[in-house]
Enzyme design. Structure first.
Site, PDB file in Angstrom:
ATOM      1  N   GLY A  65      75.467 -24.520  10.139  1.00 29.37           N
ATOM      2  CA  GLY A  65      76.380 -25.513   9.525  1.00 29.37           C
ATOM      3  C   GLY A  65      75.637 -26.431   8.581  1.00 29.37           C
ATOM      4  N   THR A 116      75.435 -26.558   5.422  1.00 19.76           N
ATOM      5  CA  THR A 116      76.061 -26.973   4.164  1.00 19.76           C
ATOM      6  C   THR A 116      77.243 -27.902   4.441  1.00 19.76           C
ATOM      7  OG1 THR A 116      77.346 -24.940   4.306  1.00 19.76           O
ATOM      8  CG2 THR A 116      75.436 -24.912   2.847  1.00 19.76           C
ATOM      9  N   ASP A 140      77.309 -15.025   8.234  1.00 20.90           N
ATOM     10  CA  ASP A 140      78.562 -15.380   8.883  1.00 20.90           C
ATOM     11  C   ASP A 140      78.278 -15.395  10.382  1.00 20.90           C
ATOM     12  OD1 ASP A 140      80.981 -15.373  10.197  1.00 20.90           O
ATOM     13  OD2 ASP A 140      82.013 -14.239   8.614  1.00 20.90           O
ATOM     14  N   LYS A 153      79.882 -32.450  19.394  1.00 28.26           N
ATOM     15  CA  LYS A 153      81.148 -32.614  20.088  1.00 28.26           C
ATOM     16  C   LYS A 153      82.265 -32.018  19.257  1.00 28.26           C
ATOM     17  CE  LYS A 153      83.769 -36.070  18.925  1.00 28.26           C
ATOM     18  NZ  LYS A 153      84.458 -37.302  18.640  1.00 28.26           N
ATOM     19  N   ASP A 160      76.324 -37.063  22.113  1.00 32.73           N
ATOM     20  CA  ASP A 160      77.395 -38.062  22.046  1.00 32.73           C
ATOM     21  C   ASP A 160      76.758 -39.174  21.230  1.00 32.73           C
ATOM     22  OD1 ASP A 160      78.816 -40.504  22.578  1.00 32.73           O
ATOM     23  OD2 ASP A 160      79.868 -39.438  24.150  1.00 32.73           O
ATOM     24  N   HIS A 161      77.208 -39.354  19.994  1.00 31.47           N
ATOM     25  CA  HIS A 161      76.428 -40.238  19.121  1.00 31.47           C
ATOM     26  C   HIS A 161      76.443 -41.692  19.603  1.00 31.47           C
ATOM     27  CE1 HIS A 161      80.270 -41.171  17.067  1.00 31.47           C
ATOM     28  NE2 HIS A 161      79.655 -42.224  16.578  1.00 31.47           N
ATOM     29  N   LYS A 220      73.322 -45.003  19.850  1.00 32.67           N
ATOM     30  CA  LYS A 220      73.416 -46.350  19.263  1.00 32.67           C
ATOM     31  C   LYS A 220      72.402 -47.255  19.967  1.00 32.67           C
ATOM     32  CE  LYS A 220      78.269 -45.997  17.934  1.00 32.67           C
ATOM     33  NZ  LYS A 220      78.286 -46.129  16.484  1.00 32.67           N
ATOM     34  N   GLU A 242      88.808 -49.579  15.798  1.00 29.58           N
ATOM     35  CA  GLU A 242      88.465 -49.149  14.438  1.00 29.58           C
ATOM     36  C   GLU A 242      89.540 -49.615  13.473  1.00 29.58           C
ATOM     37  OE1 GLU A 242      86.630 -45.126  14.016  1.00 29.58           O
ATOM     38  OE2 GLU A 242      87.944 -44.713  15.711  1.00 29.58           O
ATOM     39  N   HIS A 279      82.935 -40.918  24.435  1.00 26.22           N
ATOM     40  CA  HIS A 279      82.232 -42.180  24.163  1.00 26.22           C
ATOM     41  C   HIS A 279      82.560 -43.299  25.159  1.00 26.22           C
ATOM     42  CE1 HIS A 279      81.456 -39.977  20.610  1.00 26.22           C
ATOM     43  NE2 HIS A 279      82.556 -40.278  19.964  1.00 26.22           N
ATOM     44  N   LYS A 306      92.710 -46.686  16.660  1.00 27.54           N
ATOM     45  CA  LYS A 306      92.521 -46.646  15.205  1.00 27.54           C
ATOM     46  C   LYS A 306      93.474 -47.647  14.567  1.00 27.54           C
ATOM     47  CE  LYS A 306      90.553 -42.097  14.605  1.00 27.54           C
ATOM     48  NZ  LYS A 306      89.174 -42.506  14.282  1.00 27.54           N
TER      49      LYS A 306
HETATM   50  N1  LIG Z   1      81.263 -34.741  10.093  1.00 27.65           N
HETATM   51  C1  LIG Z   1      81.065 -35.677  11.015  1.00 27.65           C
HETATM   52  O1  LIG Z   1      80.939 -36.865  10.745  1.00 27.65           O
HETATM   53  C2  LIG Z   1      81.001 -35.314  12.457  1.00 27.65           C
HETATM   54  C3  LIG Z   1      81.044 -33.988  12.857  1.00 27.65           C
HETATM   55  N2  LIG Z   1      80.915 -33.699  14.190  1.00 27.65           N
HETATM   56  C4  LIG Z   1      80.915 -32.309  14.638  1.00 27.65           C
HETATM   57  O2  LIG Z   1      79.919 -31.585  13.916  1.00 27.65           O
HETATM   58  C5  LIG Z   1      80.310 -30.257  13.695  1.00 27.65           C
HETATM   59  C6  LIG Z   1      80.268 -29.947  12.198  1.00 27.65           C
HETATM   60  O3  LIG Z   1      81.168 -30.797  11.532  1.00 27.65           O
HETATM   61  P1  LIG Z   1      81.211 -30.926   9.940  1.00 27.65           P
HETATM   62  O4  LIG Z   1      79.856 -30.884   9.368  1.00 27.65           O
HETATM   63  O5  LIG Z   1      82.053 -32.106   9.668  1.00 27.65           O
HETATM   64  O6  LIG Z   1      82.007 -29.614   9.518  1.00 27.65           O
HETATM   65  P2  LIG Z   1      82.140 -28.969   8.057  1.00 27.65           P
HETATM   66  O7  LIG Z   1      83.440 -28.260   8.051  1.00 27.65           O
HETATM   67  O8  LIG Z   1      81.870 -29.967   7.008  1.00 27.65           O
HETATM   68  O9  LIG Z   1      80.948 -27.906   8.016  1.00 27.65           O
HETATM   69  C7  LIG Z   1      81.024 -26.716   8.733  1.00 27.65           C
HETATM   70  C8  LIG Z   1      79.782 -25.902   8.503  1.00 27.65           C
HETATM   71  O10 LIG Z   1      79.958 -24.684   9.204  1.00 27.65           O
HETATM   72  C9  LIG Z   1      79.698 -23.593   8.320  1.00 27.65           C
HETATM   73  N3  LIG Z   1      80.527 -22.444   8.666  1.00 27.65           N
HETATM   74  C10 LIG Z   1      81.868 -22.407   8.828  1.00 27.65           C
HETATM   75  N4  LIG Z   1      82.256 -21.160   9.157  1.00 27.65           N
HETATM   76  C11 LIG Z   1      81.137 -20.402   9.176  1.00 27.65           C
HETATM   77  C12 LIG Z   1      80.870 -19.039   9.434  1.00 27.65           C
HETATM   78  N5  LIG Z   1      81.848 -18.195   9.779  1.00 27.65           N
HETATM   79  N6  LIG Z   1      79.592 -18.616   9.359  1.00 27.65           N
HETATM   80  C13 LIG Z   1      78.591 -19.454   9.028  1.00 27.65           C
HETATM   81  N7  LIG Z   1      78.775 -20.757   8.789  1.00 27.65           N
HETATM   82  C14 LIG Z   1      80.035 -21.225   8.859  1.00 27.65           C
HETATM   83  C15 LIG Z   1      80.056 -24.107   6.958  1.00 27.65           C
HETATM   84  O11 LIG Z   1      79.375 -23.314   6.027  1.00 27.65           O
HETATM   85  P3  LIG Z   1      79.946 -23.079   4.528  1.00 27.65           P
HETATM   86  O12 LIG Z   1      80.072 -24.444   3.936  1.00 27.65           O
HETATM   87  O13 LIG Z   1      78.876 -22.285   3.942  1.00 27.65           O
HETATM   88  O14 LIG Z   1      81.269 -22.410   4.700  1.00 27.65           O
HETATM   89  C16 LIG Z   1      79.513 -25.522   7.050  1.00 27.65           C
HETATM   90  O15 LIG Z   1      78.138 -25.522   6.826  1.00 27.65           O
HETATM   91  C17 LIG Z   1      81.704 -30.128  14.326  1.00 27.65           C
HETATM   92  O16 LIG Z   1      81.542 -29.667  15.632  1.00 27.65           O
HETATM   93  C18 LIG Z   1      82.211 -31.562  14.361  1.00 27.65           C
HETATM   94  O17 LIG Z   1      83.142 -31.761  15.395  1.00 27.65           O
HETATM   95  C19 LIG Z   1      80.697 -34.664  15.134  1.00 27.65           C
HETATM   96  C20 LIG Z   1      80.651 -35.986  14.780  1.00 27.65           C
HETATM   97  C21 LIG Z   1      80.830 -36.421  13.429  1.00 27.65           C
HETATM   98  O1  LIG Z   2      83.329 -39.539  17.441  1.00 25.43           O
HETATM   99  C1  LIG Z   2      84.029 -40.267  16.786  1.00 25.43           C
HETATM  100  O2  LIG Z   2      83.608 -41.508  16.519  1.00 25.43           O
HETATM  101  C2  LIG Z   2      84.119 -42.225  15.407  1.00 25.43           C
HETATM  102  C3  LIG Z   2      83.739 -43.684  15.636  1.00 25.43           C
HETATM  103  O3  LIG Z   2      82.351 -43.767  15.652  1.00 25.43           O
HETATM  104  P1  LIG Z   2      81.610 -45.118  15.256  1.00 25.43           P
HETATM  105  O4  LIG Z   2      80.172 -44.791  15.389  1.00 25.43           O
HETATM  106  O5  LIG Z   2      82.025 -45.456  13.860  1.00 25.43           O
HETATM  107  O6  LIG Z   2      82.077 -46.155  16.205  1.00 25.43           O
HETATM  108  C4  LIG Z   2      85.616 -42.079  15.286  1.00 25.43           C
HETATM  109  O7  LIG Z   2      86.045 -42.647  14.068  1.00 25.43           O
HETATM  110  C5  LIG Z   2      85.962 -40.606  15.278  1.00 25.43           C
HETATM  111  O8  LIG Z   2      87.377 -40.466  15.254  1.00 25.43           O
HETATM  112  C6  LIG Z   2      85.410 -39.915  16.480  1.00 25.43           C
HETATM  113  O9  LIG Z   2      85.573 -38.513  16.333  1.00 25.43           O
END
Ligand SMILES: NC(=O)C1=CN([C@@H]2O[C@H](COP(=O)(O)OP(=O)(O)OC[C@H]3O[C@@H](n4cnc5c(N)ncnc54)[C@H](OP(=O)(O)O)[C@@H]3O)[C@@H](O)[C@H]2O)C=CC1
Ligand SMILES: O=C1O[C@H](COP(=O)(O)O)[C@@H](O)[C@H](O)[C@H]1O
Length: 495
Positions: free
Chosen positions: A10, A12, A87, A150, A179-180, A184, A218, A242, A342
């Site tokens: 993941g 990218t 993939d 998560k 669990d971020h 903290k 929030e 959390h 929220k």
């Molecule tokens: N974003 C956030 O702030 C937070 C995210 N999370 C958790 O982190 C995880 C990732 O979230 P996030 O980064 O937002 O998700 P995104 O959708 O932004 O990124 C998903 C990633 O998975 C890759 N991917 C998807 N399908 C495939 C596949 N079939 N094969 C290979 N790679 C694949 C994508 O690659 P490509 O782009 O190449 O398709 C991309 O790099 C989730 O579990 C989310 O719940 C937790 C807390 C906060």
């Molecule tokens: O995990 C999550 O946390 C954020 C809130 O995190 P914080 O560090 O800004 O307090 C929440 O907005 C989001 O919905 C939830 O998935």
């Protein structure tokens, strides 16, 4: 710290660019990554190493707390990043990934220590774990670890299924569930606050504490995450993980030693003593709400059901408050209240320990009413600890007034949650990661609430965006003779 290969599935994605690359970069600046460190980003897009390195660079320029503007070592840092296109659901690419890992291990003289970080959608967690095993990536002469994001499951059953699958490829002590909130700094500081201060250690029980309140409010709404959130709600998104983690960290008793094992043991004891809710009793102890239209910081905002991607008749909870009881000798009779929502009035995560007000009648003759002592732990966005005391004001004829003793650390250079957590995972310290027992017991406690919500056994209170949540949440505490405290009470509320 051991030299190692860090494989980021993941790479990218949003989390990688906003949190993980900046965390690695800041650890490097603080000389907290191993001498030989190879990072291999995995993603579906076809990118060359150079394109990937420039993606990483862009992420640092945009999201890192310390920007790499004048960093002459940036080029060298970026060269540790390689990219593997695959993939994750198909077997084919894993062999090339293994070859790339081995090739870099040889080039850099890295023993077969491999860290796998799953920053991908949860539906891929089990697939990837299994393919790591089947492909031989997980058969190392060194150690292997798995960092997993998560959400861990959608309910008790799905969490158990997921754990069973992941456990086929990794031992529990190789799994680092993030669990971020546990990253903290003030949540990590709870342990020191409780145990390194004999004065609090002595008071940390039902003899002195009247109630404990944990708030995570929030101002943001569902943002662009309706697809996920409308099936999750605040109960899965915040409470199961959390909020219960903060509860465990607050309620746990002094461990024998300050090791991951002993701290987790104490957290487990808290969850084992948490009084289970019967589905039919959920209505008595839980309040659920959903935000309607309103105003946040003088700006009109739409209600949840008008948000793009949300069903117009959605019954999803964007607010949950609950009363919990820990039936052990330390906390018997002390209600713990949690609330999260929220589109509330302010962004604030804080914990308030309200002490018993045993002296409130002492000053009746003087027509004075001392307020309860409050220990307030501010977690986010402000960090600090304050203690509310009663004191005579010589300028007001010695009238008793609440005063606050405040400690606000300088947070300018404090590492972010992901930096702290990543550093711990790199050196194999699992204290601030979530053990399977904690995940399972949290889902067990939450499960009757999920069912009660599903069956509409309790009302869904609409609250205006920008408010303190539904009135029912205030009443929940009022029933016990308490009130919600803010992280900083305005003086007029107290006097
Ligand atoms: N974003 C956030 O702030 C937070 C995210 N999370 C958790 O982190 C995880 C990732 O979230 P996030 O980064 O937002 O998700 P995104 O959708 O932004 O990124 C998903 C990633 O998975 C890759 N991917 C998807 N399908 C495939 C596949 N079939 N094969 C290979 N790679 C694949 C994508 O690659 P490509 O782009 O190449 O398709 C991309 O790099 C989730 O579990 C989310 O719940 C937790 C807390 C906060
Ligand atoms: O995990 C999550 O946390 C954020 C809130 O995190 P914080 O560090 O800004 O307090 C929440 O907005 C989001 O919905 C939830 O998935």
């Amino acid at each position: 710290m051991d030299s190692m290969t860090f494989v980021l599935f993941g790479s990218t994605g949003d989390l990688a660019k906003r949190k993980i690359f900046p965390a690695i970069y800041n650890l490097l600046l603080d000389q907290k990554i191993p001498r030989a460190f190879s990072v291999i980003g995995v993603g579906r897009q076809e990118l060359t190493d150079v394109e990937f390195q420039s993606f990483v660079e862009q992420s640092l320029r945009t999201f890192s707390r310390r920007k790499p503007e004048d960093d002459s070592n940036l080029e060298e840092f970026l060269r540790i990043f390689r990219y593997c296109h695959l993939d994750v659901t198909k077997n084919e690419g894993y062999q090339s990934l293994l070859e790339m890992v081995q090739c870099r291990e040889k080039e850099l003289g890295i023993p077969e220590n491999r860290m796998f970080y799953l920053s991908v959608a949860p539906k891929f967690f089990d697939v990837i774990a299994l393919k790591i095993k089947e492909s031989g990536l997980g058969s190392t002469k060194g150690w292997k670890r798995l960092i997993i994001e998560k959400p861990f499951g959608h309910d008790l059953k799905s969490a158990q299924d997921l754990n069973e699958k992941v456990s086929k490829a990794f031992e529990e002590d190789e799994i680092y569930r993030i669990d971020h909130y546990l990253g903290k700094p003030m949540v990590q500081n709870l342990e020191a606050l409780e145990f390194a201060n004999p004065v609090f250690q002595a008071l940390w029980n039902n003899q002195y504490i009247a109630n404990v309140q944990i708030t995570a409010s929030e101002t943001v709404g569902v943002e662009e995450r309706a697809g996920y959130y409308d099936h999750a709600g605040a109960i899965r998104d915040m409470v199961q993980n959390h909020m219960l983690q903060m509860l465990m960290m607050t309620a746990m008793q002094l461990p024998k030693r300050l090791t991951a094992k002993d701290i987790r043991h104490e957290k487990r004891k808290v969850m084992e003593s948490l009084r289970p809710l019967r589905k039919d009793d959920v209505v008595k102890h839980v309040v659920r709400g959903q935000y309607g239209p309103g105003e946040i910081q003088n700006k009109a905002v739409i209600g949840y059901r008008e948000e793009p991607g949300v069903t117009r008749s959605s019954m999803t909870d964007t607010f949950v408050a609950a009363r919990l009881w820990i039936d052990d000798p330390f906390w018997k009779g002390v209600p713990f209240y949690i609330r999260t929502g929220k589109r509330m009035r302010e962004k604030s995560t804080h914990i308030v320990i309200e002490f018993k007000n045993t002296v409130k009648d002492l000053y009746i003759a003087q027509n004075e009413k001392p307020v309860p002592n409050l220990l307030v732990i501010q977690i986010n966005p402000n960090e600090g600890v304050s203690l509310q005391l009663n004191s005579k004001n010589p300028l007001k004829s010695g009238q008793i007034e609440p005063v606050t003793v405040d400690f606000s650390p300088d947070t300018k250079d404090v590492p972010e949650a992901y930096e702290l957590l990543l550093f711990d995972a790199l050196r194999g310290d699992s204290t601030f990661f979530v053990h399977w027992n904690e995940v399972e017991s949290s889902w067990k406690w939450v499960q009757p609430i999920l069912e009660a919500f599903e069956e509409n056994l309790l009302p869904l209170h609409l609250y205006p965006a920008g408010s303190e949540g539904p009135e029912a949440s205030r009443k929940l505490l009022e029933e016990d003779g308490f009130q919600w405290w803010l992280d900083k009470e305005p003086a007029e509320v107290l006097t």
